[in-house]
Design a protein around this motif. Structure first.
Motif, PDB file in Angstrom:
ATOM      1  N   VAL A   1      17.379   0.805  -9.664  1.00 60.42           N
ATOM      2  CA  VAL A   1      17.056   2.098 -10.277  1.00 60.42           C
ATOM      3  C   VAL A   1      16.311   1.845 -11.587  1.00 60.42           C
ATOM      4  CG1 VAL A   1      17.990   4.255 -11.179  1.00 60.42           C
ATOM      5  CG2 VAL A   1      19.098   3.135  -9.240  1.00 60.42           C
ATOM      6  N   GLY A   2      15.247   2.632 -11.810  1.00 57.10           N
ATOM      7  CA  GLY A   2      14.487   2.511 -13.045  1.00 57.10           C
ATOM      8  C   GLY A   2      13.058   2.090 -12.848  1.00 57.10           C
ATOM      9  N   ASP A   3      12.619   1.959 -11.591  1.00 54.89           N
ATOM     10  CA  ASP A   3      11.258   1.532 -11.287  1.00 54.89           C
ATOM     11  C   ASP A   3      10.478   2.703 -10.700  1.00 54.89           C
ATOM     12  OD1 ASP A   3       8.991  -0.010 -10.782  1.00 54.89           O
ATOM     13  OD2 ASP A   3       9.707  -0.583  -8.793  1.00 54.89           O
ATOM     14  N   ALA A   4       9.213   2.851 -11.106  1.00 51.38           N
ATOM     15  CA  ALA A   4       8.396   3.968 -10.621  1.00 51.38           C
ATOM     16  C   ALA A   4       7.956   3.771  -9.180  1.00 51.38           C
ATOM     17  CB  ALA A   4       7.163   4.136 -11.519  1.00 51.38           C
ATOM     18  N   GLN A   5       7.804   2.527  -8.738  1.00 52.24           N
ATOM     19  CA  GLN A   5       7.395   2.239  -7.363  1.00 52.24           C
ATOM     20  C   GLN A   5       8.646   1.854  -6.578  1.00 52.24           C
ATOM     21  OE1 GLN A   5       4.463   2.961  -6.577  1.00 52.24           O
ATOM     22  NE2 GLN A   5       3.262   2.811  -8.451  1.00 52.24           N
ATOM     23  N   ASP A   6       9.048   2.709  -5.627  1.00 51.71           N
ATOM     24  CA  ASP A   6      10.341   2.521  -4.966  1.00 51.71           C
ATOM     25  C   ASP A   6      10.255   1.885  -3.592  1.00 51.71           C
ATOM     26  OD1 ASP A   6       9.113   4.554  -3.640  1.00 51.71           O
ATOM     27  OD2 ASP A   6      10.776   5.972  -3.778  1.00 51.71           O
TER      28      ASP A   6
ATOM     29  N   PRO B   1      -2.870   2.340  -8.065  1.00 55.22           N
ATOM     30  CA  PRO B   1      -1.645   3.133  -7.978  1.00 55.22           C
ATOM     31  C   PRO B   1      -1.489   4.043  -9.186  1.00 55.22           C
ATOM     32  CG  PRO B   1      -1.129   0.893  -8.634  1.00 55.22           C
ATOM     33  CD  PRO B   1      -2.592   0.912  -8.333  1.00 55.22           C
ATOM     34  N   ALA B   2      -0.627   5.042  -9.024  1.00 57.81           N
ATOM     35  CA  ALA B   2      -0.369   5.959 -10.134  1.00 57.81           C
ATOM     36  C   ALA B   2       0.265   5.231 -11.311  1.00 57.81           C
ATOM     37  CB  ALA B   2       0.526   7.109  -9.658  1.00 57.81           C
TER      38      ALA B   2
ATOM     39  N   MET C   1       0.823  -1.214   0.000  1.00 61.12           N
ATOM     40  CA  MET C   1       0.000   0.000   0.000  1.00 61.12           C
ATOM     41  C   MET C   1       0.853   1.258   0.000  1.00 61.12           C
ATOM     42  SD  MET C   1      -3.018  -1.264  -0.106  1.00 61.12           S
ATOM     43  CE  MET C   1      -4.136   0.065   0.318  1.00 61.12           C
ATOM     44  N   ARG C   2       2.178   1.098   0.024  1.00 61.85           N
ATOM     45  CA  ARG C   2       3.086   2.244  -0.091  1.00 61.85           C
ATOM     46  C   ARG C   2       3.322   2.652  -1.539  1.00 61.85           C
ATOM     47  NH1 ARG C   2       6.187   3.700   4.352  1.00 61.85           N
ATOM     48  NH2 ARG C   2       5.749   2.511   6.246  1.00 61.85           N
ATOM     49  N   GLN C   3       2.682   2.007  -2.481  1.00 60.17           N
ATOM     50  CA  GLN C   3       2.802   2.421  -3.877  1.00 60.17           C
ATOM     51  C   GLN C   3       2.275   3.846  -4.040  1.00 60.17           C
ATOM     52  OE1 GLN C   3       1.819  -0.872  -6.854  1.00 60.17           O
ATOM     53  NE2 GLN C   3       0.706  -1.547  -5.043  1.00 60.17           N
TER      54      GLN C   3
ATOM     55  N   TRP D   1      -2.367   5.230  -1.109  1.00 60.57           N
ATOM     56  CA  TRP D   1      -2.908   5.612   0.195  1.00 60.57           C
ATOM     57  C   TRP D   1      -3.862   6.801   0.073  1.00 60.57           C
ATOM     58  CZ3 TRP D   1      -3.557   2.786   4.126  1.00 60.57           C
ATOM     59  CH2 TRP D   1      -3.888   3.334   5.364  1.00 60.57           C
ATOM     60  N   ASP D   2      -3.596   7.735  -0.843  1.00 62.88           N
ATOM     61  CA  ASP D   2      -4.544   8.830  -1.069  1.00 62.88           C
ATOM     62  C   ASP D   2      -5.881   8.284  -1.553  1.00 62.88           C
ATOM     63  OD1 ASP D   2      -2.644  10.672  -0.326  1.00 62.88           O
ATOM     64  OD2 ASP D   2      -1.949  11.020  -2.386  1.00 62.88           O
ATOM     65  N   ASP D   3      -5.829   7.267  -2.376  1.00 60.92           N
ATOM     66  CA  ASP D   3      -7.055   6.623  -2.846  1.00 60.92           C
ATOM     67  C   ASP D   3      -7.800   5.962  -1.693  1.00 60.92           C
ATOM     68  OD1 ASP D   3      -8.960   5.889  -4.623  1.00 60.92           O
ATOM     69  OD2 ASP D   3      -7.771   4.397  -5.691  1.00 60.92           O
ATOM     70  N   VAL D   4      -7.059   5.395  -0.749  1.00 60.30           N
ATOM     71  CA  VAL D   4      -7.677   4.772   0.424  1.00 60.30           C
ATOM     72  C   VAL D   4      -8.448   5.807   1.235  1.00 60.30           C
ATOM     73  CG1 VAL D   4      -7.184   3.663   2.639  1.00 60.30           C
ATOM     74  CG2 VAL D   4      -6.028   2.883   0.582  1.00 60.30           C
ATOM     75  N   LEU D   5      -7.827   6.938   1.505  1.00 64.53           N
ATOM     76  CA  LEU D   5      -8.479   7.985   2.294  1.00 64.53           C
ATOM     77  C   LEU D   5      -9.741   8.491   1.606  1.00 64.53           C
ATOM     78  CD1 LEU D   5      -5.310   9.982   3.448  1.00 64.53           C
ATOM     79  CD2 LEU D   5      -6.571   8.223   4.703  1.00 64.53           C
ATOM     80  N   GLU D   6      -9.705   8.683   0.304  1.00 66.23           N
ATOM     81  CA  GLU D   6     -10.880   9.146  -0.428  1.00 66.23           C
ATOM     82  C   GLU D   6     -12.002   8.104  -0.384  1.00 66.23           C
ATOM     83  OE1 GLU D   6      -9.733  10.139  -4.345  1.00 66.23           O
ATOM     84  OE2 GLU D   6      -8.383  11.786  -3.759  1.00 66.23           O
ATOM     85  N   THR D   7     -11.643   6.835  -0.515  1.00 68.55           N
ATOM     86  CA  THR D   7     -12.652   5.775  -0.500  1.00 68.55           C
ATOM     87  C   THR D   7     -13.339   5.690   0.860  1.00 68.55           C
ATOM     88  OG1 THR D   7     -11.400   4.509  -2.141  1.00 68.55           O
ATOM     89  CG2 THR D   7     -13.033   3.314  -0.848  1.00 68.55           C
ATOM     90  N   VAL D   8     -12.561   5.755   1.938  1.00 68.07           N
ATOM     91  CA  VAL D   8     -13.150   5.712   3.280  1.00 68.07           C
ATOM     92  C   VAL D   8     -14.036   6.931   3.513  1.00 68.07           C
ATOM     93  CG1 VAL D   8     -12.623   5.727   5.746  1.00 68.07           C
ATOM     94  CG2 VAL D   8     -11.268   4.313   4.194  1.00 68.07           C
ATOM     95  N   GLU D   9     -13.592   8.097   3.081  1.00 74.12           N
ATOM     96  CA  GLU D   9     -14.389   9.311   3.255  1.00 74.12           C
ATOM     97  C   GLU D   9     -15.713   9.212   2.500  1.00 74.12           C
ATOM     98  OE1 GLU D   9     -14.013  14.160   2.488  1.00 74.12           O
ATOM     99  OE2 GLU D   9     -12.359  12.801   1.977  1.00 74.12           O
ATOM    100  N   GLN D  10     -15.684   8.704   1.273  1.00 73.48           N
ATOM    101  CA  GLN D  10     -16.911   8.561   0.490  1.00 73.48           C
ATOM    102  C   GLN D  10     -17.850   7.544   1.120  1.00 73.48           C
ATOM    103  OE1 GLN D  10     -17.808  10.427  -2.234  1.00 73.48           O
ATOM    104  NE2 GLN D  10     -19.775   9.392  -1.944  1.00 73.48           N
TER     105      GLN D  10
END
Length: 716
Positions: free
Chosen positions: A319-324, A232-233, A103-105, A109-118
């Motif tokens: 190095v070279g991956d978008a999810q670190d 994820p993004a 879930m650190r992708q 986590w921003d998506d999680v907060l929005e889903t819980v709020e909705q």
């Protein structure tokens, strides 16, 4: 009035039949004699334009009977105002939030907060809500059934979400779903009985999550699962894992490969395939070593060799991956420890005839330990204070001393290893017999005395008797147990030939057949050559010949160094010390020997020998440094490799395990319509107006028949 089946009123169209019959010109009933009909054609009745109907009352009775029958089929009933008022039942919602490492992708986590709020905004006044988080273990943050102090359930969920963050642990989705379903299914009270129970799963549904619990879990029929997937993004992900050193064959003089192997995994949803690997230091700075180019197509896994690890390197960086979140793998090399090889004995004045001479000339140093040879007197007071952690092996030879047996007893039972060598003829071996029996049973009887019959049966079985073997030109080592860890290094046919080692003299040891003594090798005359006995937590080894040239050719063979090295290893070389662990692993028993540890964030903890509450000690990836009693050790902790498998699982897979998804659940409008229809059926069954309508229709038809007959008789 309402109708349960209004379409049956279409049958009222049959009211036109009586009218039609009344308008049809009928064939005359009277007959007249006529001369001939051969020139006439028969004509059927036909409609005629008449200005009036003959019998309106009869027509009305027939039409009304048809209307009553059609009305009866529509099943009419009277609906009260109270029966039309219905509110959908409340819902018991348990929001299940995934907090595992995946879930650190970025963006998840921003998506999680929005889903819980909705989800909280969609709550109705009669709904109840709770919150549960999970990674490797589920944790209830807000209980559905227990109201929070001075806060509504929704406000309590909002407050709990502010303190919630993704962890570095792995995910057990099966355990979390089973725990949440049990919690909802166990709710009591009238409201819980009538409410709809729904689990709202907020997760990335990564395929590396464990689902084993669901294989045998009976899902409650009243609980539904609503999946709110997070996105994820960048859906792709790559990870790196440093592998443990390989189990290379232990051949004297062969050093292990200094290069470390790393495994790179690329997600099937990834769009990148070219990556770079390099070493980094404790400050996350790349080191001046050659980097490794890694080409890994999406959905594949490949292994690469890194350059030799620099002294200040702590991890391998991808190095070279978008999810670190999983692009770094920490590594620690086992630090060598200093241990002592102690020798007690040697009475010969000639150096080459001394057993200690060959031990002193040999080198047993490895990458994991440095061996320092020391020769002590059997009566040395230092023997009483020896620690298991500092002594690799104690070799006891002629002259044997009861004082040495008393001092070595504690070391042996605490986990030490003692090798007794019977290198001298039997005339001097009575002391050896007393020493061995003292170490194994506490018996101090001489070679000529019987073992005390009052001893415990187990101690009597451990007692041995030693005598000189029959004279021969030489003996050979046979019947070697290559399955035992002590000799398994020689199991390969290239190293299993012991026929070139000739033994000029040896002793015969008699042991009870039902004792715990293990015979690891024998001479060709059947006499035991090497025996082993577990004493407490330690091991006592007994070699019935010497390795000096006058006794055998063992010290001059290539088998000598590996054999003694195996005797010094507590696991006989079969297990390598682990240097890498997974975040969340418990405190290992071997680490209890240290007094403190320091984590990657600088946190220092004291290790108590009886400590049990250590669930969050190793919760962050990095290097952990253990220290105490003059010893040090560094251990690497990394996230579970399964967390890197971020491609989502299909919801159908959960449904095949018996989970009832909320996608098949009726909406409030559909449920309201269903409830209205059920109440209409209930009202109609209670009122049953259709019976009265049928009776009225039957009465009207009887009246119509009587009236038609009476009128026909009157007209006739």
């Amino acid at each position: 009035m309402s109708l349960l089946a209004p379409f049956y009123f279409l049958g009222a169209a049959a009211i036109g039949l009586p009218i039609l019959f009344h308008l049809v010109r009928r064939r005359p009933k009277q007959r007249m004699a006529f001369s001939s009909l051969m020139f006439l054609r028969p004509a059927p009745p036909r409609l005629t334009r008449r200005s009036r109907l003959d019998d309106l009352l009869l027509l009305l009775m027939r039409a009304l009977a048809i209307l009553l029958v059609a009305a009866a089929f529509t099943r009419p009933f009277f609906r009260s105002a109270a029966s039309t008022q219905w509110e959908p039942p409340g819902r018991d919602l348990l929001i299940l939030v995934d907090t595992s490492a995946s879930m650190r992708q970025a963006g998840v986590w921003d998506d999680v907060l929005e889903t819980v709020e909705q989800t909280l905004e969609d709550l109705k006044p009669q709904d109840r809500v709770g919150l549960m988080s999970f990674d490797r273990q589920p944790t209830t943050l807000v209980d559905v059934a227990i109201a929070a102090d001075e806060l509504s359930h929704a406000d309590a969920v909002v407050a709990a979400m502010k303190t919630l963050q993704p962890t570095w642990y792995d995910s057990d989705l099966g355990l979390a779903l089973a725990t949440a379903a049990d919690q909802l299914n166990g709710l009591g009270g009238e409201q819980a009985r009538l409410s709809r129970k729904v689990i709202v799963l907020v997760s990335d549904l990564q395929s590396g999550s464990r689902l084993d619990m669901l294989q045998s879990y009976p899902w409650p029929p009243d609980v539904r699962l609503r999946i709110e997937p997070t996105t994820p993004a960048d859906s792709g992900n790559a990870s790196v894992t440093v592998l443990e050193p390989t189990e290379e064959p232990e051949t004297p003089g062969v050093e292990p490969d200094p290069q470390r192997r790393v495994r790179v995994f690329n997600s099937p949803l990834s769009t990148a395939a070219q990556f770079t690997l390099h070493w980094v230091d404790a400050k996350d700075q790349p080191l001046d070593t050659a980097s490794v180019s890694a080409n890994v197509p999406p959905g594949e896994m490949r292994v690469f060799r890194m350059p030799t690890q620099p002294a200040d390197a702590v991890a391998v960086q991808l190095v070279g991956d978008a999810q670190d979140f999983d692009n770094r793998s920490y590594v620690s090399a086992p630090e060598p420890v200093n241990k002592r090889l102690l020798f007690l004995g040697d009475s010969s004045a000639e150096p080459r005839e001394r057993l200690s001479y060959y031990l002193q000339q040999a080198s047993f140093d490895t990458a994991l330990q440095t061996i320092q040879f020391e020769k002590l007197s059997p009566d040395a007071a230092e023997l009483e204070t020896l620690s298991v952690n500092e002594v690799a092996l104690v070799v006891v030879a002629e002259p044997y001393s009861n004082a040495a047996a008393e001092r070595l007893d504690d070391l042996l039972r605490a986990g030490g290893r003692v090798l007794c060598v019977l290198s001298e003829p039997v005339q001097a071996s009575s002391d050896a017999q007393r020493l061995i029996n003292r170490l194994t049973t506490g018996d101090t009887s001489s070679a000529d005395e019987d073992v005390d019959e009052n001893e415990d049966d187990d101690e009597r079985k451990r007692a041995i008797r030693i005598r000189e073997a029959d004279e021969r030109d030489y003996s050979l080592l046979v019947d070697i147990d290559f399955r035992d860890p002590l000799f398994s290094i020689f199991a390969d046919p290239r190293f299993s030939d012991f026929s070139k080692i000739r033994v000029w003299s040896h002793r015969t040891v008699e042991v009870d057949a039902s004792s715990d003594w293990q015979t690891l090798a024998r001479f060709d005359d059947g006499a035991p050559a090497l025996l082993r006995l577990d004493v407490g937590d330690g091991q006592l080894l007994l070699l019935t010949t010497g390795w000096q040239p006058t006794a055998s050719q063992l010290a001059l063979s290539t088998k000598f160094l590996p054999l003694i090295a195996r005797m010094m290893d507590p696991t006989a070389g079969e297990s390598k010390p682990r240097t890498q662990y997974t975040v969340g692993d418990p405190l290992q028993d071997a680490w209890r020997a240290f007094s403190t540890w320091q984590g990657p964030d600088g946190r220092v903890e004291t290790i108590r020998p009886t400590a049990t509450d250590m669930t969050d000690w190793f919760a962050t990836p990095g290097l952990y440094h253990f220290a105490g009693d003059g010893l040090q050790q560094t251990v690497a902790f990394n996230i579970d490799a399964r967390e890197s498998e971020t491609q989502p699982i299909d919801a159908d897979k959960l449904e095949t395990m018996g989970i009832r998804l909320s996608s098949h659940e009726l909406t409030d409008e559909q449920l309201a319509e269903q409830k209205r229809q059920m109440r209409d059926v209930e009202l109609e069954e209670n009122q049953q107006w259709w019976r009265w309508l049928v009776l009225s229709a039957l009465g009207l038809l009887l009246t119509e028949s009587w009236w038609a007959g009476w009128r026909a008789r009157r007209l006739g």
